[in-house]
Design an enzyme around this catalytic site. Structure first.
Site, mmCIF file in Angstrom:
data_model
loop_
_atom_site.group_PDB
_atom_site.id
_atom_site.type_symbol
_atom_site.label_atom_id
_atom_site.label_comp_id
_atom_site.label_asym_id
_atom_site.label_seq_id
_atom_site.Cartn_x
_atom_site.Cartn_y
_atom_site.Cartn_z
ATOM 1 N N ASP A 1 0.707 -1.272 -0.041
ATOM 2 C CA ASP A 1 -0.018 -0.125 -0.040
ATOM 3 C C ASP A 1 0.796 1.187 0.236
ATOM 4 O O ASP A 1 2.031 1.302 0.336
ATOM 5 C CB ASP A 1 -0.838 0.134 1.359
ATOM 6 C CG ASP A 1 -0.188 0.027 2.535
ATOM 7 O OD1 ASP A 1 -0.435 0.760 3.421
ATOM 8 O OD2 ASP A 1 0.798 -0.862 2.529
ATOM 9 N N GLU A 2 0.268 2.229 -0.394
ATOM 10 C CA GLU A 2 1.118 3.730 -0.376
ATOM 11 C C GLU A 2 2.087 3.716 -0.722
ATOM 12 O O GLU A 2 3.317 4.099 -0.016
ATOM 13 C CB GLU A 2 0.624 4.094 1.161
ATOM 14 C CG GLU A 2 -0.797 4.474 1.753
ATOM 15 C CD GLU A 2 -0.944 4.583 3.424
ATOM 16 O OE1 GLU A 2 -1.791 5.300 3.479
ATOM 17 O OE2 GLU A 2 -0.255 4.280 3.932
ATOM 18 N N VAL A 3 2.365 3.470 -1.989
ATOM 19 C CA VAL A 3 3.752 3.550 -2.447
ATOM 20 C C VAL A 3 4.023 4.892 -3.274
ATOM 21 O O VAL A 3 3.061 5.272 -4.029
ATOM 22 C CB VAL A 3 3.918 2.448 -3.666
ATOM 23 C CG1 VAL A 3 5.262 2.319 -4.105
ATOM 24 C CG2 VAL A 3 3.494 0.959 -3.020
#
Lengths: 482, 525
Positions: B321-323
């Site tokens: 997530d949230e790269v």
């Protein structure tokens, strides 16, 4: 006292001269212990001074290495010495090589003389050990008033010797009580820490739990003129009401040594009074029309007259003076509402020449995700439009934690160290306002002064760690041995 | 799932016929009691079983303690004490436990069904696998036993037929934002077991710290942990947690979230993380794992191989997530490499590339994996057996999309316990219904459950237990009990009693969530 090695750097921590109040962090490589400190010598000018609103909590503390290592604490009264001891304890640095302390000089005194914490033991019962833990935490933060909101609508845990039926019928269970011994223990424990205990018996509203005294609460009527079985605020029209109150508060005066008691007086719901025909008659007879605030005034006036008769000073919620009740000049008014603006209220109350304390911005029961301690830190009780004389009448404030969703399972961690933001606002100089500078210090305070001393204080600044985290097992075992 | 539908009318009938409040939490699928009461002398009561299961017999010991806590006493979690109770005759002297299968693998498909019958003639528990015995005899039985003033215990005649609605009922615990002591984790796991949770999703490392004590990458632990001497989980600690969980019927699924959420990993490995650029120059910041260096895949392989040895579940959570794609985009070496590899300037293809390599490493180790929704939202190619963890807002639509693509999925979006507010937010958790979108039965069948998440930015040893419990009990019932068990009005007094009579008496510091009130015996009273 364990021997403490003195570090050569000098730190100045004081009330007047510091901007951020932060200790200089020694460069670890530069530490060179120059001696051993073996004593803290404490001198108190007047050990007989009582613990009152006007106690002197100032102190000076000096620790120096030359010519000999010496530490000296001087205070005018015992109460200042306690504050100084607390500061001294916070200066000691624990390392794997032993304890260290820097050469230091402190001249300190509180900005405000009333620095309180309010707990509510009526919405949820608070066990004695949590109350005592909280007093410990208060003393680590230099709070000096424990405002005990001990009873309310939902329960009456206070065991009264004059009216034992109050707790017999009003407490949640026979175990959910504070016996005279319990109360005495709280008072003494607090006093040992320089904390006054001001108990609140909130009337005429917030009083459902007093229902075991017959003909005391107002019977409510339904529209067809018949009592509906419900009861409302205390019945203000009966003479017996005032006899009961006088008896009750005479007992309170005997059992609680403080000059002040908190009389409450907030949020009186008029609908029950309005429904009651006897009260309606009374209103007509006294020419009050349908202005029930006048009836409230009548009640409060009688109540404060009793206080004068008994010789008790009192604190009241703002509602009482907002309602134009005339109160004794020594009265302290507690401002709690946020609407209308508390700044306007502070101006108004101080204009009446009354001492006042602020709580409006410090209701710590209201929680939400993220950092709210910064909001508490920024709130200044003297931040309102008024003369210097008015501002001088603001004698301090209180962090309040109402108990609807709080009990012994979560009080400590919810209240601390958020309340520490309030403690600095009330003790330290008005110029100590920089939140960025306070952030690492409140984290340090949490780890070293609260967690390390066995108190549950939760993280309030995002990810972090303490060298010694709260040791869950240790504290379980300690509790077992109590 | 079909079984539930068959029983539905029966459930309704029994709920109508059952007047008193159901003290068991989560609510069993079917339960009936009569007003006949049996006494139990805890000194003479035994659990019996011909099964040789060590898990079962350990559980017997634990449950002897927690089923029979005398009135006014509270036990310490894990520190089991036995009490001397006055002896007198009781009429229920044993609970006979029949476990039909000796299979003791703990996985997604473990069978947790059980039937519990308590009559004057005796009490029996039937379960297909030992996990059902844990849920039934242990938990449910222990919640039905009531202490009395005399020091005896009592239980109503009861029949329970129970099974979970969802087979994945988990809690994510984040030990990276704040380190959590082993003792607190044990207490927390106990509480999970009391609520019939069956997955401990251990979000063990993240940007802020790396407390996983690696022997193959010790420098990462040394520089990544808050303090490598005191704030780490050794291989031994991990084994202990896995064992503690297993004995309570909980799987442990670790999460090593990459390529984002890895900031502190880069302190010891200069080429692990991407250097972010502003214009032509590096700006000092680091971003996600740099996908263009082959040694970084070696790194992940080394790490995951060790993880695979230490954690026994078939599943691993690989995050995703949230790269921070902007950091990748800003780096000229990354941009050039993309062009060389034929990815053009489509940055999501780079994310795809990293993920496929990572998932390949995991598959080769024999892992099945769970990933956050971002990975499939970005159209990364994943194995069909991937479990998708939906966590963002707008989740009904996302569940619809993800299950339409035939992915197995678990829901977390509405159960972020770290986002707290004033008042009884457990009601929101209780009311969150995973099937709140118009889908086909096939789609619904792909939703295998969900997880509460306690992210620990503002949580540590001091407040983990009181913040999570009993709020997480709202989720627990949603995931175990029938879909139509959703009345807040009926649940409110039950969650109050569950907190007081079960959690607090068992030494779990669960906070008050139903407004002003009291427990007969407060915590610590």
């Amino acid at each position: 006292m364990a021997s403490i090695q003195i570090i050569i750097l000098i730190t100045l921590l004081c009330q007047r001269w510091c901007d951020a109040g932060a200790a200089v962090n020694p460069n670890q490589d530069a530490i060179k212990a120059v001696g051993n400190l073996t004593k803290l010598f404490v001198q108190i000018d007047d050990v007989s001074a009582n613990l009152t609103l006007n106690s002197d909590e100032s102190y000076s503390l000096s620790i120096h290495a030359h010519p000999q290592p010496v530490a000296f604490l001087h205070a005018k009264q015992t109460w200042g010495a306690l504050r100084g001891l607390e500061s001294f304890s916070q200066l000691i640095d624990a390392t794997y090589d032993g304890f260290f302390i820097q050469e230091t000089k402190i001249v300190d005194y509180p900005r405000f003389k009333y620095r309180g914490v309010m707990l509510d033991s009526a919405r949820h019962y608070l066990t004695l050990d949590v109350i005592l833990q909280n007093l410990d935490a208060m003393s680590y933060n230099k709070f000096n008033v424990f405002h005990w909101h001990i009873v309310d609508d939902q329960s009456f845990p206070f065991v009264s010797l004059t009216y034992p039926q109050l707790s017999q019928h009003g407490s949640y269970t026979p175990r959910h009580v504070y016996t005279p011994d319990d109360v005495q223990m709280v008072i003494e424990y607090a006093r040992d820490r320089g904390i006054r205990v001001i108990v609140e018996f909130d009337t005429p509203g917030h009083s459902s739990s007093w229902r075991s005294i017959p003909n005391f609460l107002t019977p409510c009527y339904s529209k067809n003129g018949v009592p509906n079985g419900q009861f409302g605020p205390i019945n203000p029209i009966l003479n017996s009401t005032y006899t009961i109150l006088e008896d009750f508060f005479r007992e309170i005066k005997k059992r609680f040594p403080d000059q002040y008691v908190h009389l409450g007086g907030d949020e009186v719901n008029f609908s029950c009074w309005q429904s009651n025909p006897d009260i309606q008659n009374f209103m007509t007879q006294h020419g009050f029309g349908d202005h029930y605030e006048l009836l409230e005034q009548y009640y409060e006036h009688n109540l404060v007259t009793i206080m004068e008769k008994i010789g008790l000073r009192y604190i009241i919620w703002q509602d009482v003076v907002d309602n134009n009740v005339k109160v004794d000049p020594n009265t302290v008014v507690q401002v709690w509402k946020t609407s209308p603006s508390y700044k306007a209220e502070l101006a108004k109350v101080t204009k009446m020449n009354l001492q006042t304390i602020l709580s409006s911005c410090w209701y710590l029961n209201y929680i939400g995700y993220g950092r709210d301690w910064e909001r508490f830190y920024r709130c200044d009780p003297q931040d309102f439009k008024g003369t210097q004389q008015q501002k001088n009448l603001v004698i301090g404030g209180e962090a309040c934690i109402w108990g609807e969703y709080v009990d012994s399972t979560n009080l400590m961690e919810r209240f601390w160290p958020r309340a520490s933001a309030v403690s600095e606002r009330l003790w330290s100089s008005a110029k100590v306002t920089n939140v960025d500078a306070a952030l690492p210090r409140i984290d340090h305070h949490r780890c070293y002064q609260l967690i390390r001393r066995g108190l549950r204080a939760q993280p309030i600044n995002g990810y972090s760690f303490c060298q010694a985290e709260y040791n869950v097992v240790m504290n379980h075992l300690d509790r077992d041995e109590l | 799932m079909k079984t539930i539908h068959w029983f539905k009318p029966l459930i309704l009938l029994i709920l109508v016929a059952y007047p008193a409040m159901c003290v068991v939490w989560p609510m069993p699928q079917m339960m009936s009691t009569t007003s006949t009461v049996l006494t139990i002398n805890s000194k003479k009561f035994t659990f019996q079983s011909s099964s040789k299961s060590d898990i079962l017999h350990q559980a017997f010991e634990r449950y002897m303690n927690i089923s029979f806590i005398p009135l006014g006493k509270q036990i310490q979690p894990q520190l089991s004490e036995s009490f001397n109770v006055t002896a007198s005759s009781g009429s229920l002297t044993s609970l006979k436990v029949n476990v039909h299968s000796s299979k003791e693998e703990l996985n997604l498909d473990s069978v947790e069904n059980y039937t519990l019958t308590v009559t004057a003639k005796g009490a029996t528990l039937d379960a297909d696998e030992v996990w059902g015995a844990l849920r039934g005899r242990l938990e449910t039985f222990s919640q039905l036993v009531e202490p009395t003033e005399s020091g005896m215990f009592q239980i109503n005649e009861t029949k329970v037929i129970d099974f979970p609605r969802f087979k994945h009922r988990g809690m994510l615990v984040d030990t990276a934002r704040h380190f959590l002591d082993m003792e607190v984790l044990y207490e927390h796991i106990d509480a999970m077991a009391y609520n019939k949770y069956n997955v401990f999703h251990w979000h063990i490392v993240d940007d802020e710290s790396f407390p996983y004590d690696s022997k193959v990458l010790p420098e990462v632990t040394a520089k990544g942990s808050f303090n490598p001497k005191t704030h780490v989980y050794t291989a031994d600690d991990i084994t202990k947690i896995i064992k503690y969980c297993r004995y309570r019927g909980l799987r442990v699924i670790p999460e090593f979230d990459t390529p984002g959420h890895t900031r502190c990993w880069g302190r010891s490995k200069p080429n692990l993380l991407t250097k972010c650029y502003t214009g032509f120059l590096p700006n000092g910041k680091t971003g996600p794992i740099n996908p263009i260096f082959p040694e970084n895949y070696e790194f992940m392989k080394t790490l995951l191989s060790e993880v695979h040895k230490r954690f026994t579940d078939k599943y691993i959570h690989l995050g995703g997530d949230e790269v921070l794609l902007n950091c990748w985009k800003s780096n000229p070496d990354v941009r050039n490499w993309m062009v060389e590899k034929g990815l053009g300037n489509n940055i999501s293809l780079l994310e795809s590339y990293y993920e496929s390599r990572l998932l390949g490493i995991a598959s080769n180790l024999g892992y099945d994996y769970i990933i956050w929704q971002s990975v499939v939202d970005n159209n990364v190619k994943v194995m069909p057996s991937t479990v998708v963890n939906v966590y963002k807002g707008g989740f009904p639509a996302e569940l619809d999309r993800v299950t339409k693509r035939n992915f197995t999925t678990i829901l977390s979006s509405c159960w972020y316990l770290d986002i707290y507010a004033y008042g009884p937010d457990w009601k929101r958790y209780y009311s969150c219904e995973p099937f709140s979108f118009n889908g086909t039965q096939k789609q619904y069948d792909l939703i295998i459950g969900g997880e509460s998440c306690i992210w620990t930015e503002y949580v540590d040893d001091t407040n983990l237990i009181s913040r999570v419990w009993p709020r997480a009990s709202g989720t627990a019932e949603r995931l175990w009990s029938a879909k139509n068990v959703n009345s807040i009005a009926l649940a409110t007094p039950r969650i109050h009693d569950f907190r007081c009579k079960i959690l607090i008496r068992r030494g779990i510091r669960a906070e008050p969530v139903t407004g002003p009130g009291f427990c007969e015996y407060e915590f610590g009273m």
